[in-house]
Design a protein around this motif. Structure first.
Motif, mmCIF file in Angstrom:
data_model
loop_
_atom_site.group_PDB
_atom_site.id
_atom_site.type_symbol
_atom_site.label_atom_id
_atom_site.label_comp_id
_atom_site.label_asym_id
_atom_site.label_seq_id
_atom_site.Cartn_x
_atom_site.Cartn_y
_atom_site.Cartn_z
ATOM 1 N N GLU A 44 -34.499 -34.719 112.337
ATOM 2 C CA GLU A 44 -33.040 -34.775 112.481
ATOM 3 C C GLU A 44 -32.338 -33.729 111.881
ATOM 4 N N ILE A 45 -31.455 -33.174 112.767
ATOM 5 C CA ILE A 45 -30.495 -32.051 112.224
ATOM 6 C C ILE A 45 -29.232 -32.770 112.130
ATOM 7 N N GLY A 46 -28.587 -32.754 111.037
ATOM 8 C CA GLY A 46 -27.366 -33.138 110.641
ATOM 9 C C GLY A 46 -27.582 -34.676 110.284
ATOM 10 N N VAL A 47 -27.469 -34.895 109.063
ATOM 11 C CA VAL A 47 -27.943 -36.219 108.592
ATOM 12 C C VAL A 47 -26.898 -37.126 107.822
ATOM 13 N N LEU A 48 -25.795 -36.213 107.278
ATOM 14 C CA LEU A 48 -24.873 -36.840 106.574
ATOM 15 C C LEU A 48 -25.258 -37.987 105.596
ATOM 16 N N LYS A 51 -27.648 -42.687 107.596
ATOM 17 C CA LYS A 51 -27.739 -44.021 108.198
ATOM 18 C C LYS A 51 -28.379 -43.985 109.272
ATOM 19 N N THR A 52 -28.734 -42.808 110.010
ATOM 20 C CA THR A 52 -29.763 -43.040 111.064
ATOM 21 C C THR A 52 -31.161 -42.715 110.670
ATOM 22 N N ASP A 65 -29.817 -30.813 106.462
ATOM 23 C CA ASP A 65 -28.328 -30.985 106.555
ATOM 24 C C ASP A 65 -27.968 -30.101 105.346
ATOM 25 N N PRO A 66 -26.838 -28.991 105.408
ATOM 26 C CA PRO A 66 -26.295 -28.436 104.274
ATOM 27 C C PRO A 66 -25.599 -29.150 103.146
ATOM 28 N N PRO A 86 -28.234 -24.907 106.436
ATOM 29 C CA PRO A 86 -27.931 -25.125 107.717
ATOM 30 C C PRO A 86 -29.243 -25.079 108.406
ATOM 31 N N SER A 87 -29.007 -25.688 110.012
ATOM 32 C CA SER A 87 -30.258 -25.411 110.775
ATOM 33 C C SER A 87 -30.932 -24.032 111.003
ATOM 34 N N PHE A 104 -33.638 -35.551 116.642
ATOM 35 C CA PHE A 104 -32.229 -35.860 116.956
ATOM 36 C C PHE A 104 -31.461 -34.751 116.469
ATOM 37 N N ASP A 106 -27.791 -33.664 115.774
ATOM 38 C CA ASP A 106 -26.593 -34.037 115.494
ATOM 39 C C ASP A 106 -25.849 -33.438 114.102
ATOM 40 N N GLY A 107 -26.000 -31.859 114.412
ATOM 41 C CA GLY A 107 -25.440 -31.122 113.143
ATOM 42 C C GLY A 107 -24.271 -30.786 113.689
ATOM 43 N N LEU A 108 -23.838 -29.352 113.466
ATOM 44 C CA LEU A 108 -22.529 -28.752 113.867
ATOM 45 C C LEU A 108 -22.103 -29.095 115.234
HETATM 46 C C1 LIG Z 1 -22.389 -36.544 112.643
HETATM 47 S S1 LIG Z 1 -22.882 -36.021 111.179
HETATM 48 C C2 LIG Z 1 -24.517 -36.388 111.434
HETATM 49 C C3 LIG Z 1 -24.493 -38.005 111.291
HETATM 50 C C4 LIG Z 1 -26.109 -38.402 111.190
HETATM 51 N N1 LIG Z 1 -27.036 -38.021 112.289
HETATM 52 C C5 LIG Z 1 -26.051 -40.071 111.355
HETATM 53 O O1 LIG Z 1 -26.435 -40.307 112.698
HETATM 54 O O2 LIG Z 1 -25.634 -40.802 110.536
HETATM 55 C C6 LIG Z 1 -22.995 -34.325 111.350
HETATM 56 C C7 LIG Z 1 -23.665 -33.639 110.166
HETATM 57 O O3 LIG Z 1 -24.181 -32.370 110.389
HETATM 58 C C8 LIG Z 1 -24.037 -31.388 109.097
HETATM 59 N N2 LIG Z 1 -23.876 -30.092 109.771
HETATM 60 C C9 LIG Z 1 -23.079 -29.135 109.645
HETATM 61 N N3 LIG Z 1 -23.284 -28.143 109.934
HETATM 62 C C10 LIG Z 1 -24.643 -28.123 110.197
HETATM 63 C C11 LIG Z 1 -25.758 -27.062 110.266
HETATM 64 N N4 LIG Z 1 -25.267 -25.815 110.521
HETATM 65 N N5 LIG Z 1 -26.897 -27.487 110.222
HETATM 66 C C12 LIG Z 1 -27.102 -28.938 110.109
HETATM 67 N N6 LIG Z 1 -26.498 -29.507 109.737
HETATM 68 C C13 LIG Z 1 -25.235 -29.492 109.906
HETATM 69 C C14 LIG Z 1 -22.723 -32.097 108.601
HETATM 70 O O4 LIG Z 1 -23.113 -31.727 107.001
HETATM 71 C C15 LIG Z 1 -22.768 -33.782 108.721
HETATM 72 O O5 LIG Z 1 -23.539 -34.289 107.847
#
Ligand SMILES: C[S@@+](CC[C@H](N)C(=O)[O-])C[C@H]1O[C@@H](n2cnc3c(N)ncnc32)[C@H](O)[C@@H]1O
Length: 249
Positions: A44-48, A51-52, A65-66, A86-87, A104, A106-108
Motif C-alpha cells: 500500500e502506497i499512502g497509508v495515513l 485504516k485500510t 508513507d512519509p 516517500p514512494s 493499492f 493511494d499516496g500523493l
Molecule cells: C489518502 S491518504 C491514504 C489513506 C489510506 N490508504 C487509507 O485507505 O486509509 C494519503 C497518504 O499519502 C501519503 N503520501 C503523501 N505523499 C506521499 C508519497 N510521496 N509517497 C507515499 N505516500 C505519500 C500521505 O502522507 C497520506 O498519509
C-alpha cells in the motif's frame, strides 16, 4: 455471472459470491480481490492512519508513507513492514527485490506522482497481480484540481458544497489507456472511484490523445467528454471483470 469465469477462477472462488461483499468500501474490495486471487503479498502506497492497511487480510504486507499517523514499530512483525519514506525513495531502494500480488496506490494525489508510482510498481508485479488506484473519478471540477487547498478555496468561492477531493489522478487512467496496450483496466464508479489494472493486452488498443502533454493539461471537462475511456462499471461488474481477466485461459 460466476459461470462465465474459467475453471481456475471458479475453483479459487468457490463460495465467494459477490453478494458476500456486503457494504461497499475499500477494505471489503481489497479483501474480496485478495481472497479471489489467493494474494499472499500486498503493497500500500499512502497509508495515513492504517485504516485500510491494517484491515487487509494478506499474509505479507508492506506499507509506504512519509508520515504515518501512528507509530509503525508497534505494529511491525515478520510479515508486516512499514517504510516511513516517500514512494519514490521506497522504489529507488527496493526495485526488483519484491513482487506483489495486490497493490493499492493511494499516496500523493497528483497525476505526476501517481504516474510515477504506477510505472515504478509495474516491475514489482506479475501476470496475475492487480493494482487498485484510488480516487480516480472526481465528481466536479474542484475535486479534480491537483492542489487540495486550492480545490477547497475555489469550492468555497463558488459556494459549492460536497464532492470531497480527488486530485488529478484521473489523468493516469488516460495515460494507461494511451500508453499501456498490454494492460487492461476497469473503474469502479462508486464514491470517489477506484480503477483496477491487470496484465491483459487490449486488442482494441487505440490511443485517444497520444500525447503526454495533452493528458497532463486535461481538465475535468475533458474527462467528462471522454468518459468512455474511464471504463466505468458498478462495483460488482467491475470486480467480476478483474477476476475473469486475471484467471482467463
Ligand atoms: C489518502 S491518504 C491514504 C489513506 C489510506 N490508504 C487509507 O485507505 O486509509 C494519503 C497518504 O499519502 C501519503 N503520501 C503523501 N505523499 C506521499 C508519497 N510521496 N509517497 C507515499 N505516500 C505519500 C500521505 O502522507 C497520506 O498519509
Amino acid at each position: 455471472m460466476l459461470q462465465k469465469l474459467g475453471a481456475a477462477a471458479k475453483g479459487r472462488r468457490a463460495g465467494k459470491s459477490m453478494k458476500n461483499l456486503g457494504d461497499s468500501g475499500t477494505v471489503r474490495r481489497l479483501n474480496w480481490l485478495a481472497k479471489t486471487m489467493g494474494a499472499k503479498t500486498y503493497l500500500e502506497i499512502g497509508v495515513l492512519a492504517g485504516k485500510t492497511f491494517r484491515n487487509v487480510r494478506v499474509k505479507t504486507k508492506h506499507a509506504v508513507d512519509p508520515n504515518f499517523l501512528f507509530d509503525p514499530s508497534e505494529f511491525e512483525d515478520r510479515n508486516t513492514c512499514y517504510y516511513q519514506m516517500p514512494s519514490d525513495e521506497y522504489f529507488a531502494h527496493h526495485i526488483g527485490e519484491r513482487q506483489y500480488d495486490l497493490v493499492f496506490l493511494d499516496g500523493l494525489h497528483t497525476y505526476e506522482q501517481t504516474f510515477r508510482d504506477f510505472c515504478a510498481v509495474l516491475p514489482h508485479t506479475h501476470a496475475r497481480s492487480v493494482i487498485l488506484i484510488d480516487d480516480t473519478v472526481p465528481k466536479d471540477p474542484y475535486s479534480a484540481l491537483p492542489d487540495g487547498r486550492e480545490a477547497e478555496r475555489q469550492k468555497e468561492a463558488a459556494g459549492h458544497v460536497g464532492g470531497g477531493w480527488n486530485g488529478d489522478i484521473y489523468k493516469l487512467i488516460f495515460a494507461i489507456h494511451d500508453f499501456f496496450p498490454t494492460l487492461s483496466y476497469v473503474t469502479i464508479n462508486q464514491g470517489k472511484g477506484q480503477t483496477a489494472v491487470w496484465r491483459q493486452p487490449r486488442p482494441d488498443f487505440a490511443p485517444l490523445m497520444n500525447s503526454h502533454e495533452s493528458i497532463s493539461r486535461m481538465t475535468w471537462h475533458d474527462m467528462q467528454e471522454n468518459l468512455a475511456i474511464m471504463k466505468l462499471e458498478d462495483r460488482d461488474a467491475a470486480l467480476e471483470r478483474v477476476a475473469s481477466g486475471i484467471f482467463r485461459k
